[in-house]
Design a protein around this motif. Structure first.
Motif, PDB file in Angstrom:
ATOM      1  N   VAL A  72      -6.992   8.884  -1.844  1.00 51.62           N
ATOM      2  CA  VAL A  72      -6.675   8.765  -0.412  1.00 51.62           C
ATOM      3  C   VAL A  72      -5.541   9.731  -0.091  1.00 51.62           C
ATOM      4  CG1 VAL A  72      -5.868   7.253   1.421  1.00 51.62           C
ATOM      5  CG2 VAL A  72      -7.395   6.358  -0.349  1.00 51.62           C
ATOM      6  N   LEU A  83      -2.443   4.583  -3.544  1.00 54.21           N
ATOM      7  CA  LEU A  83      -3.496   5.257  -2.783  1.00 54.21           C
ATOM      8  C   LEU A  83      -4.067   6.442  -3.554  1.00 54.21           C
ATOM      9  CD1 LEU A  83      -1.864   5.283   0.782  1.00 54.21           C
ATOM     10  CD2 LEU A  83      -3.436   3.604  -0.186  1.00 54.21           C
ATOM     11  N   PHE A 118      -7.296   6.311  -5.643  1.00 52.40           N
ATOM     12  CA  PHE A 118      -8.594   6.364  -4.987  1.00 52.40           C
ATOM     13  C   PHE A 118      -8.749   7.652  -4.166  1.00 52.40           C
ATOM     14  CE2 PHE A 118      -7.654   1.772  -5.398  1.00 52.40           C
ATOM     15  CZ  PHE A 118      -8.704   1.432  -6.240  1.00 52.40           C
ATOM     16  N   SER A 143     -11.646   2.015  -2.726  1.00 51.20           N
ATOM     17  CA  SER A 143     -10.487   1.589  -1.946  1.00 51.20           C
ATOM     18  C   SER A 143     -10.740   0.310  -1.165  1.00 51.20           C
ATOM     19  CB  SER A 143     -10.056   2.703  -0.974  1.00 51.20           C
ATOM     20  OG  SER A 143     -11.052   2.920   0.018  1.00 51.20           O
ATOM     21  N   HIS A 180     -13.624   6.462   0.860  1.00 49.23           N
ATOM     22  CA  HIS A 180     -12.903   6.612  -0.411  1.00 49.23           C
ATOM     23  C   HIS A 180     -13.353   5.489  -1.340  1.00 49.23           C
ATOM     24  CE1 HIS A 180     -10.386   8.713   2.549  1.00 49.23           C
ATOM     25  NE2 HIS A 180     -10.107   9.543   1.550  1.00 49.23           N
ATOM     26  N   GLU A 186     -13.816   1.802   2.260  1.00 50.29           N
ATOM     27  CA  GLU A 186     -14.690   1.895   1.102  1.00 50.29           C
ATOM     28  C   GLU A 186     -15.670   3.055   1.218  1.00 50.29           C
ATOM     29  OE1 GLU A 186     -16.419   1.272  -2.542  1.00 50.29           O
ATOM     30  OE2 GLU A 186     -14.591   0.335  -1.758  1.00 50.29           O
ATOM     31  N   LEU A 193      -8.439  -2.485  -1.850  1.00 48.42           N
ATOM     32  CA  LEU A 193      -7.144  -2.447  -1.182  1.00 48.42           C
ATOM     33  C   LEU A 193      -7.252  -2.993   0.231  1.00 48.42           C
ATOM     34  CD1 LEU A 193      -5.840   1.101  -2.261  1.00 48.42           C
ATOM     35  CD2 LEU A 193      -5.366  -1.110  -3.327  1.00 48.42           C
ATOM     36  N   LEU A 226       0.825  -1.211   0.000  1.00 40.26           N
ATOM     37  CA  LEU A 226       0.000   0.000   0.000  1.00 40.26           C
ATOM     38  C   LEU A 226       0.858   1.259   0.000  1.00 40.26           C
ATOM     39  CD1 LEU A 226      -2.746  -1.128   2.542  1.00 40.26           C
ATOM     40  CD2 LEU A 226      -2.945  -0.977   0.055  1.00 40.26           C
ATOM     41  N   PHE A 260      -8.322   4.992   5.599  1.00 39.20           N
ATOM     42  CA  PHE A 260      -9.224   4.929   4.446  1.00 39.20           C
ATOM     43  C   PHE A 260     -10.027   3.633   4.499  1.00 39.20           C
ATOM     44  CE2 PHE A 260      -5.330   2.894   3.004  1.00 39.20           C
ATOM     45  CZ  PHE A 260      -5.769   1.779   2.305  1.00 39.20           C
TER      46      PHE A 260
END
Length: 916
Positions: A783, A778, A781, A708, A705, A702, A711, A654, A700
């Motif tokens: 973030v 990141l 999305f 995401s 963001h 869903e 992730l 990440l 973060f």
């Protein structure tokens, strides 16, 4: 050039010119005769017929007495030896007018061997808090004592919930809590085992709350960068705690009090005694016990917020409407559960509304034993034990994370801490080893924190769930060894008087994190037992105990590192009015490499009443050992959040990178002036640039963001898409600028007593100069690496302005003290629900005055009584703005948890003390 040393047969001895290393002292013999003592020749000069007259004058005016003493003393000494011809009336006057200050020589800020450093002539700004000041602050712990007495020191009310509401820390000059180094008797103190104390996610500062105030002789606070002298962490400054070393006498005291509303009972017991050992040695023992009961000030839950499931037309339980912004509400056509009419709507929603429960006990031992005329064995040992319980948010029975068969009306979970802290330092020091003073020391410290969750449940275990859980242990140790050499050369570098110091240090650190019991972290597989969702599975995110979950087996840690350091210092005296301090340090860490720091500090005295001082220093802070592998899972009212280890494969995928040390460059420029006979002024402006500030990635998920969630789930198959993900980062660079101002003085009256007053203030402002780039994984999305809320915490946690005005009065057996503290604007950020839209807003929790009052009476030389009122005017902190979505809507009636004061309000107490 030899510094003045008081003759051992004299009492009340003061150097006539300590700033210029005068060789003449003034004092009185045990008989009461006034004496001048020539330190070079060892001769004494009596003035028997003037002593009674001058004694009366000194009672009326110390300055006049000083002038007469200087005139008579200079004439007398000159007539017999001529050795003190350089002692002037002005110098003697200054010494007499400020004798109470000049008696306290400071040891912080330089490894120089010179014994003439005082608050007034130090090249760097230093505050000295005496035992009397510590007592007058009337605070249970050392942390709050510093907050009450120092404008540049700030302790947020409660910067977090759970364990961090018990293990707390403060800020110096608005920087991180771990940017201030703490020494005990000049030796480095170990830090807390808990990461995040003081409101900064990656900080592991010294826990000042574990150092008992009853064992302290004085505290020296250096407000200047000093990493080149002491090593990592001294970016904002240094707090050096000097313990009592009396070889006789002692005292006991009892303090009891409570808040105006009749709760939060506090008891404190302190006892200490000194004993003589050997020939000129000492053994001092001190014990302290504090018992703090809780005090909460949360508001009631609004009537339209439901506790229980509403009922449909057939009397069946149904899911309420609403969300985190509005709270559980009644659906159209439904009726409330009959229990809503009788439920107690006054619930505890975290310790933000007041004071957490805590119990504290400590024991300290200090000893010194001369082995011969030039060598001394010394040591200090401390033990502290603390137990604390801090409330978390009340859990409504309509939440499926509540096992209603166990808690039919919901529950308030409490985080528990049982802490044991040890420190032992042992050393031997001596003089004249081939002309050098030397000091060998070894210090071992350990902080052991056991964590618990009380009055909770593990929903996935159903009826088999426990209600109290062991969450795991956090343990940190540090073993620090130093070898120091120092000497003074009368004709050293460039032919100048020179103080030299050299040293080496070896430090070994360990950090352990052990797992909690299985129910505290595991998923038991039980389905929801009852309610509208009966038979549905418990989310994997809700595994473990509610509020705080235990340390999982995969989250355990067992880490260590060591470091080596070489350092040197030089103090030069080009003239009697000018001193230059130079320091350099090389340090090598086993986990991130080496770093070199330097410091230049100087003071020039234009006249006896005006001087300029300044410092330029580089510094650093090594990442806390706990931060390098830190992993944590937290369960809030609505969400589950995971902090991944920065070196884990999941975090690296990440965008995480290894943590680097923070590095600083600081400048301080100050003016010191004696404005009148007994009025002094100090103004110090500063700038501190810190690069690579260590913080935490914006969490973060869903829902915050979109997109995401993939992730999140890729990080672990056990994570849900709306679990929060974060890890520690080097967030960016900051610049902190500010000014410290101190104006103090006093006067005596013939019949109305003696008055001392002071005005002290700090103005401090931090800006974020640069934010590190967001990893591409990141950024896709949106973030942010460093959220607006995280930036606000970094920039605004400390007050922009803090001022303290105090007035002390004494007359015969009576005394009184009045202190008023002004907090300027303190920004906080939250979100407010505007027409169903969450809108960021900034508000202030400052702009308030806090007044403290003390009245004292001494019945005799042994027994005294003090009556105190802290927060005399019952000031309360700001409340969250109406409609705030940062917490549940009922929290809009509650108080901000991380303001400058808590919501408990006014507190009164009485202290009875006996000394011998």
């Amino acid at each position: 050039m030899t510094a003045a040393i008081p003759h051992p047969q004299f009492r009340n001895t003061h150097r006539l010119n300590p700033e210029k290393k005068s060789t003449v002292s003034v004092g009185t013999e045990q008989s009461g005769l006034l004496v001048f003592f020539d330190n070079r020749s060892g001769s004494r000069h009596h003035t028997p017929y003037l002593t009674p007259v001058l004694g009366k004058i000194m009672q009326l005016n110390r300055l006049t007495a000083g002038i007469l003493l200087a005139v008579w003393g200079s004439a007398s000494v000159a007539a017999e030896s001529g050795a003190a011809a350089n002692v002037t009336a002005a110098q003697a006057a200054l010494a007499a007018a400020n004798s109470s200050k000049l008696e306290t020589l400071i040891v912080t800020g330089s490894r120089s061997v010179s014994d003439n450093r005082t608050i007034e002539n130090s090249p760097a700004p230093i505050d000295v808090l005496s035992d009397e000041v510590i007592q007058q602050a009337n605070q249970t712990g050392l942390l709050q004592t510093l907050n009450t007495t120092l404008p540049s020191f700030n302790v947020p009310g409660l910067p977090g919930y759970g364990t961090n509401s018990v293990v707390r820390a403060g800020q110096l000059r608005g920087l991180n809590s771990s940017h201030v180094l703490v020494l005990v008797n000049g030796k480095r103190r170990h830090t807390t085992a808990r990461l995040g104390a003081g409101g900064f996610a990656a900080s592991a500062p010294v826990d000042l709350g574990l150092i008992p105030t009853g064992s302290i002789e004085r505290i020296e606070v250096l407000r200047d960068g000093a990493s080149a002298i002491y090593g990592s962490d001294a970016i904002a400054g240094v707090i050096n705690i000097i313990t009592k070393k009396d070889s006789s006498g002692g005292s006991v005291s009892v303090r009891a009090g409570e808040y105006y509303e009749g709760d939060g009972d506090t008891q404190q017991y302190i006892a200490r005694a000194g004993f003589e050992i050997g020939d000129g040695g000492h053994f001092h023992i001190a014990a302290q016990y504090d018992d703090q009961k809780p005090a909460f000030r949360d508001g009631p839950v609004p009537d339209d917020v439901l506790f229980y499931f509403p009922l449909d037309a057939n009397g069946n339980q149904i899911v309420p409407v609403g969300n985190r912004s509005t709270g559980p509400k009644l659906p159209a056509g439904a009726t409330p559960d009959p229990r809503e009419a009788t439920v107690d709507r006054h619930k505890v929603f975290g310790a933000s509304g007041g004071v957490a429960e805590a119990e504290f006990a400590a024991l300290t031992l200090d000893f010194g034993l001369p082995l011969n005329a030039q060598t001394e064995l010394y040591g200090f040992a401390s033990y502290a034990g603390r137990e604390g319980r801090s409330a978390q948010h009340f859990r409504f029975p309509s939440r499926d994370q509540v096992i209603r068969a166990i808690w039919p009306d919901g529950f308030t979970p409490y985080t528990g801490v049982e802490e044991k802290d040890y420190s032992v330092q042992l050393g031997v020091k001596g003089e004249d080893l081939a002309g050098w003073n030397w000091d060998l020391s070894s210090v071992y410290g350990k902080d052991d924190v056991d964590t618990y969750q009380y009055d909770s449940n593990a929903p996935s275990y159903g009826l088999a769930s426990k209600t109290d859980f062991f969450l795991g242990t956090y343990q940190y140790t540090a073993w620090t060894n130093n070898a120091d050499l120092s000497r003074t050369l009368d004709s050293g570098l460039f032919g100048l008087t020179t103080d030299l110091s050299f040293g080496a240090e070896y430090r070994y650190e360990t950090y352990k994190r052990t797992a909690g019991e299985e129910q505290s972290w595991n998923h038991g597989g039980q389905l929801i037992l009852d309610g509208p969702n009966a038979g549905k599975p418990i989310s994997i995110s809700d595994a473990g105990s509610q509020a705080d979950t235990g340390v999982r087996p995969e989250d355990v840690a067992d880490d260590s590192r060591d470091s080596y350091a070489l350092y040197a210092g030089v103090s030069l005296y080009p003239t009697d009015a000018w001193v230059i301090d130079l320091a350099a340090r090389f340090e090598d860490y086993s986990d991130f490499g080496d770093i070199t720091t330097g410091r230049v500090s100087s003071r020039y005295e234009f006249t006896d009443s005006l001087a300029l001082r300044g410092t330029v220093a580089t510094g650093f802070q090594a990442p806390a050992l706990a931060a390098l592998t830190f992993r944590n899972t937290g369960v809030t009212v609505e969400n589950t959040n995971h902090t991944l280890p920065v070196d884990s494969p999941e975090a690296r995928a990440l965008g995480a990178t290894p943590l680097q040390p923070e590095e600083s460059l600081s400048y301080t420029l100050g003016l010191v002036a004696q404005l009148a006979d007994d009025i002094s002024l100090a103004v110090d402006v500063y700038r501190i640039d810190v690069d690579d500030r260590i913080s935490q990635l914006s969490t973060f998920r869903e829902s915050t963001h979109p997109g995401s969630g993939v992730l999140v789930q890729a990080a672990s198959p056990d994570f849900g898409p709306d679990d929060g993900i974060s890890y520690l980062i080097n967030a960016g660079d900051t610049r902190t600028e500010g000014v410290d101002v101190t104006l103090e003085g006093g006067f005596d009256t013939r019949n109305a007593g003696e008055f001392r007053w002071s005005l002290a203030a700090n103005y401090n402002e931090t800006e974020l100069k640069k934010i590190a780039p967001t990893p591409a994984v990141l950024a896709q999305f949106n973030v942010p690496l460093y959220s607006a809320a995280s930036q606000a915490n970094l920039l605004y946690l400390a007050p922009r302005f803090k001022g303290i005005a105090s007035l002390n009065w004494s007359l015969e057996n009576w005394s009184a003290a009045l202190t008023a503290t002004r907090y300027g604007e303190i920004k906080r950020s939250t979100s407010v629900n505007v027409n169903g839209v969450s809108t960021p807003t900034v508000f202030s929790v400052g702009d308030l005055w806090v007044v403290d009052l003390e009245l004292g009476y001494e019945f005799n030389d042994n027994l005294s009584l003090r009556l105190n009122a802290n927060n005399l005017l019952d000031e309360k902190p700001a409340k969250l703005p109406e409609g705030s979505t940062a917490l549940w809507p009922f929290q809009s009636y509650s108080y901000v948890n991380n303001g400058p004061i808590n919501a408990a309000g006014g507190f009164y107490s009485a202290t009875l003390a006996y000394k011998w």
